[in-house]
Design a protein around this motif. Structure first.
Motif, PDB file in Angstrom:
ATOM      1  N   SER A  48       0.814  -1.218   0.000  1.00  0.00           N
ATOM      2  CA  SER A  48       0.000   0.000   0.000  1.00  0.00           C
ATOM      3  C   SER A  48       0.845   1.265   0.000  1.00  0.00           C
ATOM      4  CB  SER A  48      -0.931  -0.003   1.212  1.00  0.00           C
ATOM      5  OG  SER A  48      -0.179  -0.065   2.408  1.00  0.00           O
ATOM      6  N   ASN A  49       2.112   1.172   0.367  1.00  0.00           N
ATOM      7  CA  ASN A  49       3.013   2.326   0.377  1.00  0.00           C
ATOM      8  C   ASN A  49       4.274   2.008  -0.420  1.00  0.00           C
ATOM      9  OD1 ASN A  49       1.380   3.820   2.190  1.00  0.00           O
ATOM     10  ND2 ASN A  49       2.186   2.605   3.872  1.00  0.00           N
ATOM     11  N   PRO A  50       4.185   2.047  -1.749  1.00  0.00           N
ATOM     12  CA  PRO A  50       5.380   1.737  -2.551  1.00  0.00           C
ATOM     13  C   PRO A  50       6.429   2.831  -2.402  1.00  0.00           C
ATOM     14  CG  PRO A  50       3.620   2.495  -3.967  1.00  0.00           C
ATOM     15  CD  PRO A  50       3.049   2.377  -2.585  1.00  0.00           C
ATOM     16  N   PRO A  51       7.692   2.473  -2.612  1.00  0.00           N
ATOM     17  CA  PRO A  51       8.733   3.505  -2.524  1.00  0.00           C
ATOM     18  C   PRO A  51       8.575   4.536  -3.638  1.00  0.00           C
ATOM     19  CG  PRO A  51       9.661   1.428  -3.293  1.00  0.00           C
ATOM     20  CD  PRO A  51       8.251   1.163  -2.911  1.00  0.00           C
ATOM     21  N   GLY A  52       8.894   5.776  -3.316  1.00  0.00           N
ATOM     22  CA  GLY A  52       8.781   6.844  -4.300  1.00  0.00           C
ATOM     23  C   GLY A  52       9.913   6.802  -5.310  1.00  0.00           C
ATOM     24  N   THR A  53       9.797   7.645  -6.298  1.00  0.00           N
ATOM     25  CA  THR A  53      10.846   7.759  -7.307  1.00  0.00           C
ATOM     26  C   THR A  53      11.442   9.152  -7.225  1.00  0.00           C
ATOM     27  OG1 THR A  53       9.330   8.530  -9.008  1.00  0.00           O
ATOM     28  CG2 THR A  53       9.657   6.150  -8.836  1.00  0.00           C
ATOM     29  N   SER A  54      12.627   9.296  -7.757  1.00  0.00           N
ATOM     30  CA  SER A  54      13.263  10.617  -7.755  1.00  0.00           C
ATOM     31  C   SER A  54      12.604  11.553  -8.761  1.00  0.00           C
ATOM     32  CB  SER A  54      14.754  10.482  -8.036  1.00  0.00           C
ATOM     33  OG  SER A  54      14.956   9.821  -9.259  1.00  0.00           O
ATOM     34  N   ASP A  55      11.784  11.025  -9.651  1.00  0.00           N
ATOM     35  CA  ASP A  55      11.060  11.856 -10.614  1.00  0.00           C
ATOM     36  C   ASP A  55       9.925  12.630  -9.948  1.00  0.00           C
ATOM     37  OD1 ASP A  55      12.703  10.780 -12.535  1.00  0.00           O
ATOM     38  OD2 ASP A  55      11.266   9.207 -13.078  1.00  0.00           O
ATOM     39  N   SER A  56       9.428  12.113  -8.827  1.00  0.00           N
ATOM     40  CA  SER A  56       8.277  12.739  -8.178  1.00  0.00           C
ATOM     41  C   SER A  56       8.676  13.674  -7.041  1.00  0.00           C
ATOM     42  CB  SER A  56       7.340  11.654  -7.649  1.00  0.00           C
ATOM     43  OG  SER A  56       8.000  10.904  -6.652  1.00  0.00           O
ATOM     44  N   ILE A  57       9.952  14.034  -6.927  1.00  0.00           N
ATOM     45  CA  ILE A  57      10.388  14.942  -5.873  1.00  0.00           C
ATOM     46  C   ILE A  57       9.914  16.350  -6.201  1.00  0.00           C
ATOM     47  CG2 ILE A  57      12.376  16.005  -4.760  1.00  0.00           C
ATOM     48  CD1 ILE A  57      13.864  13.395  -5.142  1.00  0.00           C
ATOM     49  N   GLN A  58       9.293  16.968  -5.217  1.00  0.00           N
ATOM     50  CA  GLN A  58       8.788  18.316  -5.403  1.00  0.00           C
ATOM     51  C   GLN A  58       9.372  19.196  -4.305  1.00  0.00           C
ATOM     52  OE1 GLN A  58       4.563  18.594  -4.965  1.00  0.00           O
ATOM     53  NE2 GLN A  58       4.435  20.370  -6.311  1.00  0.00           N
ATOM     54  N   VAL A  59       9.975  20.302  -4.689  1.00  0.00           N
ATOM     55  CA  VAL A  59      10.588  21.213  -3.737  1.00  0.00           C
ATOM     56  C   VAL A  59       9.599  22.325  -3.449  1.00  0.00           C
ATOM     57  CG1 VAL A  59      12.521  22.779  -3.335  1.00  0.00           C
ATOM     58  CG2 VAL A  59      12.862  20.686  -4.650  1.00  0.00           C
ATOM     59  N   PHE A  60       9.276  22.493  -2.171  1.00  0.00           N
ATOM     60  CA  PHE A  60       8.347  23.553  -1.774  1.00  0.00           C
ATOM     61  C   PHE A  60       9.115  24.843  -1.525  1.00  0.00           C
ATOM     62  CE2 PHE A  60       6.131  19.686  -0.293  1.00  0.00           C
ATOM     63  CZ  PHE A  60       5.009  19.809  -1.095  1.00  0.00           C
ATOM     64  N   GLY A  61       8.579  25.930  -1.980  1.00  0.00           N
ATOM     65  CA  GLY A  61       9.187  27.228  -1.737  1.00  0.00           C
ATOM     66  C   GLY A  61      10.075  27.696  -2.869  1.00  0.00           C
ATOM     67  N   ALA A  62      10.224  26.905  -3.886  1.00  0.00           N
ATOM     68  CA  ALA A  62      11.035  27.342  -5.028  1.00  0.00           C
ATOM     69  C   ALA A  62      10.119  28.055  -6.007  1.00  0.00           C
ATOM     70  CB  ALA A  62      11.696  26.147  -5.691  1.00  0.00           C
ATOM     71  N   ASN A  63      10.362  29.344  -6.212  1.00  0.00           N
ATOM     72  CA  ASN A  63       9.516  30.133  -7.091  1.00  0.00           C
ATOM     73  C   ASN A  63      10.062  30.220  -8.505  1.00  0.00           C
ATOM     74  OD1 ASN A  63       7.731  30.686  -5.026  1.00  0.00           O
ATOM     75  ND2 ASN A  63       8.966  32.423  -4.306  1.00  0.00           N
ATOM     76  N   ASP A  64      11.080  29.498  -8.826  1.00  0.00           N
ATOM     77  CA  ASP A  64      11.692  29.559 -10.162  1.00  0.00           C
ATOM     78  C   ASP A  64      10.942  28.728 -11.147  1.00  0.00           C
ATOM     79  OD1 ASP A  64      13.574  31.259  -9.165  1.00  0.00           O
ATOM     80  OD2 ASP A  64      14.938  29.607  -8.629  1.00  0.00           O
TER      81      ASP A  64
END
Length: 117
Positions: free
Chosen positions: A101-117
């Motif tokens: 039910s909780n598969p490991p994530g991928t590095s493609d789905s990393i989301q950085v919060f606070g980056a306005n670029d």
């Protein structure tokens, strides 16, 4: 069977298997290769350490007989085999209860919060 060795090896080998199980899908083969090598080293060191155990401390001459060394080798091999089985069962239960039910994530789905670029 050496109960202390069994518990320690079960946790060590179970931890190695858990690292492979929770690795990213793209990097799982590399992780398995590296941790299989580490598991082999742990296995050989456990054989080395447990095969030299002698519980007859009163008569040291008894420890040097071939049948006593063979008996210690059998105990070491059985302990390691049971530790491998326990680690596999523990990781299978972890995968059934939590991993599916909780598969490991991928590095493609990393989301950085606070980056306005």
């Amino acid at each position: 069977m050496n109960i202390g060795g069994w518990l320690l090896l079960s946790f060590l080998l179970g931890g190695l298997l858990l690292l492979v199980q929770r690795a990213e899908i793209k990097r799982r083969t590399a992780t398995l290769t590296i941790l299989a090598f580490v598991g082999f080293i742990v296995w050989r060191y456990a054989i080395y350490r447990m095969s030299g155990d002698c519980y007859e401390t009163v008569f040291r001459a008894v420890c040097n007989t071939p049948w006593t060394r063979q008996w210690a080798s059998v105990i070491a091999t059985n302990t390691i085999n049971w530790a491998i089985v326990t680690a596999l069962i523990g990781n299978a239960l972890f995968w059934i209860l939590i991993g599916r039910s909780n598969p490991p994530g991928t590095s493609d789905s990393i989301q950085v919060f606070g980056a306005n670029d």
